[in-house]
Design an enzyme around this catalytic site. Structure first.
Site, PDB file in Angstrom:
ATOM      1  N   TYR A  32      13.835   2.075  16.070  1.00  0.00           N
ATOM      2  CA  TYR A  32      13.162   2.866  14.847  1.00  0.00           C
ATOM      3  C   TYR A  32      13.930   3.697  14.100  1.00  0.00           C
ATOM      4  CZ  TYR A  32       9.243   2.966  11.585  1.00  0.00           C
ATOM      5  OH  TYR A  32       8.348   2.855  10.403  1.00  0.00           O
ATOM      6  N   LYS A  37       8.546   9.206   9.618  1.00  0.00           N
ATOM      7  CA  LYS A  37       7.011   8.980   9.738  1.00  0.00           C
ATOM      8  C   LYS A  37       6.229  10.230  10.152  1.00  0.00           C
ATOM      9  CE  LYS A  37       7.118   4.836   7.902  1.00  0.00           C
ATOM     10  NZ  LYS A  37       6.583   4.531   6.472  1.00  0.00           N
TER      11      LYS A  37
HETATM   12  O1  0WD Z   1       6.054  -3.781  10.393  1.00  0.00           O
HETATM   13  C1  0WD Z   1       6.015  -3.189   9.236  1.00  0.00           C
HETATM   14  N1  0WD Z   1       6.371  -3.910   8.160  1.00  0.00           N
HETATM   15  C2  0WD Z   1       5.527  -2.056   8.829  1.00  0.00           C
HETATM   16  C3  0WD Z   1       5.587  -1.089   7.757  1.00  0.00           C
HETATM   17  C4  0WD Z   1       4.480  -1.287   9.944  1.00  0.00           C
HETATM   18  C5  0WD Z   1       4.041   0.166   9.778  1.00  0.00           C
HETATM   19  C6  0WD Z   1       4.496   0.630   8.465  1.00  0.00           C
HETATM   20  N2  0WD Z   1       5.234   0.194   7.550  1.00  0.00           N
HETATM   21  C7  0WD Z   1       5.260   0.961   6.245  1.00  0.00           C
HETATM   22  C8  0WD Z   1       6.792   0.884   5.863  1.00  0.00           C
HETATM   23  O2  0WD Z   1       7.541   1.984   6.629  1.00  0.00           O
HETATM   24  C9  0WD Z   1       6.561   1.424   4.547  1.00  0.00           C
HETATM   25  O3  0WD Z   1       6.096   2.610   4.578  1.00  0.00           O
HETATM   26  O4  0WD Z   1       4.821  -0.095   5.330  1.00  0.00           O
HETATM   27  C10 0WD Z   1       5.339   0.708   3.912  1.00  0.00           C
HETATM   28  C11 0WD Z   1       5.522  -0.806   3.308  1.00  0.00           C
HETATM   29  O5  0WD Z   1       6.510  -1.681   4.026  1.00  0.00           O
HETATM   30  P1  0WD Z   1       6.661  -3.162   4.012  1.00  0.00           P
HETATM   31  O6  0WD Z   1       5.502  -3.634   3.427  1.00  0.00           O
HETATM   32  O7  0WD Z   1       7.075  -3.472   5.341  1.00  0.00           O
HETATM   33  O8  0WD Z   1       8.112  -3.436   3.395  1.00  0.00           O
HETATM   34  P2  0WD Z   1       8.605  -3.786   1.773  1.00  0.00           P
HETATM   35  O9  0WD Z   1       7.904  -5.096   1.666  1.00  0.00           O
HETATM   36  O10 0WD Z   1      10.024  -4.094   1.775  1.00  0.00           O
HETATM   37  O11 0WD Z   1       8.116  -2.864   0.986  1.00  0.00           O
HETATM   38  C12 0WD Z   1       8.909  -1.467   0.821  1.00  0.00           C
HETATM   39  C13 0WD Z   1       9.078  -1.012  -0.469  1.00  0.00           C
HETATM   40  C14 0WD Z   1      10.549  -1.543  -1.025  1.00  0.00           C
HETATM   41  O12 0WD Z   1      10.723  -2.632  -0.887  1.00  0.00           O
HETATM   42  P3  0WD Z   1      12.546  -3.077  -0.558  1.00  0.00           P
HETATM   43  O13 0WD Z   1      12.503  -3.953   0.576  1.00  0.00           O
HETATM   44  O14 0WD Z   1      12.859  -3.583  -1.747  1.00  0.00           O
HETATM   45  O15 0WD Z   1      13.484  -1.748  -0.147  1.00  0.00           O
HETATM   46  O16 0WD Z   1       9.477   0.284  -0.790  1.00  0.00           O
HETATM   47  C15 0WD Z   1       9.839   0.217  -2.093  1.00  0.00           C
HETATM   48  C16 0WD Z   1      10.422  -1.075  -2.387  1.00  0.00           C
HETATM   49  O17 0WD Z   1       9.500  -1.476  -3.190  1.00  0.00           O
HETATM   50  N3  0WD Z   1      10.885   1.206  -2.265  1.00  0.00           N
HETATM   51  C17 0WD Z   1      10.894   2.090  -3.288  1.00  0.00           C
HETATM   52  N4  0WD Z   1      10.015   2.403  -4.426  1.00  0.00           N
HETATM   53  C18 0WD Z   1      10.334   3.108  -5.163  1.00  0.00           C
HETATM   54  N5  0WD Z   1      11.569   3.869  -5.334  1.00  0.00           N
HETATM   55  C19 0WD Z   1      12.074   2.846  -3.222  1.00  0.00           C
HETATM   56  C20 0WD Z   1      12.400   3.716  -4.245  1.00  0.00           C
HETATM   57  N6  0WD Z   1      13.438   4.529  -4.301  1.00  0.00           N
HETATM   58  N7  0WD Z   1      12.788   2.429  -2.208  1.00  0.00           N
HETATM   59  C21 0WD Z   1      12.082   1.554  -1.407  1.00  0.00           C
END
Ligand code: 0WD
Length: 269
Positions: free
Chosen positions: A161, A168
């Site tokens: 991680y 985090k």
């Molecule tokens: O196992 C997991 N998936 C876990 C995720 C477990 C525990 C926590 N999380 C957290 C992540 O660390 C994050 O904070 O949940 C949150 C959402 O994550 P997610 O749903 O797993 O991931 P995803 O569907 O990829 O959404 C995150 C999004 C980005 O997607 P991409 O993949 O295109 O980077 O964060 C957004 C973007 O939509 N993002 C931004 N939005 C605005 N400005 C930017 C930015 N500069 N960078 C990323």
């Protein structure tokens, strides 16, 4: 009476239908919330892939606004909240579901993380929550609820991680400070610490599949958490069901975080 009837809010962080932000959105929509969304800016305006992907999801549920927003840009954040003011007047909640680290820096080791990679990861994954709270509170004269997404890697060392764990830890600390600062305005700030879920972001974390296996073997519930369960807890934190809860990091991880050693029946594949 629906839990979110008459409540309006913004959701940051939908990349596609696997996103945790989308699972929370589905619950909010089911309970009658009015919703606005952001998407990542498209590099090629002639081929707006990001906008299209998010629009395909949010148009059918009656999104009140959809705007491009890179949280590293103050102008984008200002534009987003100006549009929210125009669209909703006041808002009741915000979902912050955003994290990013450059892949070379995420790979580790932590001591090898570049200065620029560290700044980018902290800016997008931590500072963005502060920047969003600053703007959101101005639209919440009657109070509200703000949530962010975290992971156990911020509290304990989870190999793989890496720098995101440092982010985090800072994010969860900021939740406490923000809850303190905004509490008198009746604005609650909480973190939802989710177990591992397959999404676009998590595919960048090394050995993610073995982490899923380990959770299934070690967690008190002996299974991984479903994204729908994360969505429902998001709904709880954003609704009036949780009006006494702020500054909290709530784990939705089948109880994995309480374990200190594997149970006797644990089998790792
Ligand atoms: O196992 C997991 N998936 C876990 C995720 C477990 C525990 C926590 N999380 C957290 C992540 O660390 C994050 O904070 O949940 C949150 C959402 O994550 P997610 O749903 O797993 O991931 P995803 O569907 O990829 O959404 C995150 C999004 C980005 O997607 P991409 O993949 O295109 O980077 O964060 C957004 C973007 O939509 N993002 C931004 N939005 C605005 N400005 C930017 C930015 N500069 N960078 C990323």
């Amino acid at each position: 009476m629906s839990l979110m009837a008459g409540k309006r809010g913004l959701v940051f962080g939908i990349a596609n239908d696997y996103s945790i932000a989308w699972a929370i959105t589905e619950q909010l929509h089911k309970e009658g919330a009015e919703l606005g969304f952001t998407h990542l800016p498209d590099r090629d305006p002639a081929n707006p892939k990001m906008e299209r992907r998010v629009r395909k999801l949010v148009d059918p549920i009656g999104a009140k606004m959809l705007v491009s927003c890179d949280v590293q840009q103050d102008a984008d954040l200002d534009k987003t909240f100006a549009l929210a003011k125009e669209t909703f007047g006041e808002i009741d909640f915000v979902v912050h579901s955003i994290a990013y680290a450059p892949i070379d820096d995420l790979k580790g080791p932590v001591y090898g993380c570049s200065r620029d990679g560290f700044k980018t990861a902290m800016d997008i994954s931590v500072f963005s929550l502060m920047a969003i709270c600053k703007r959101a509170q101005a639209l919440m004269p009657n109070g509200g609820s703000i949530i962010t997404l975290s992971y156990l890697g911020g509290e304990r060392v989870i190999p793989g991680y890496n720098v995101m764990g440092l982010c985090k830890a800072a994010l969860e600390s900021s939740v406490g400070y923000l809850a303190h600062e905004l509490g008198q305005k009746k604005i609650r700030v909480n973190a939802l610490s989710a177990g591992p879920i397959k999404t676009l972001s998590s595919s960048a974390v090394k050995d993610f599949d073995s982490m899923l296996n380990m959770y299934g073997a070690m967690a008190p519930l002996r299974r991984n958490v479903e994204v729908e369960e994360v969505g429902k807890t998001g709904l709880y934190l954003l609704s009036d069901m949780s009006t006494g809860v702020t500054g909290e990091t709530l784990h939705v991880d089948s109880g994995y975080h309480v374990m200190g050693a594997p149970p006797a029946d644990a089998k790792f594949s």
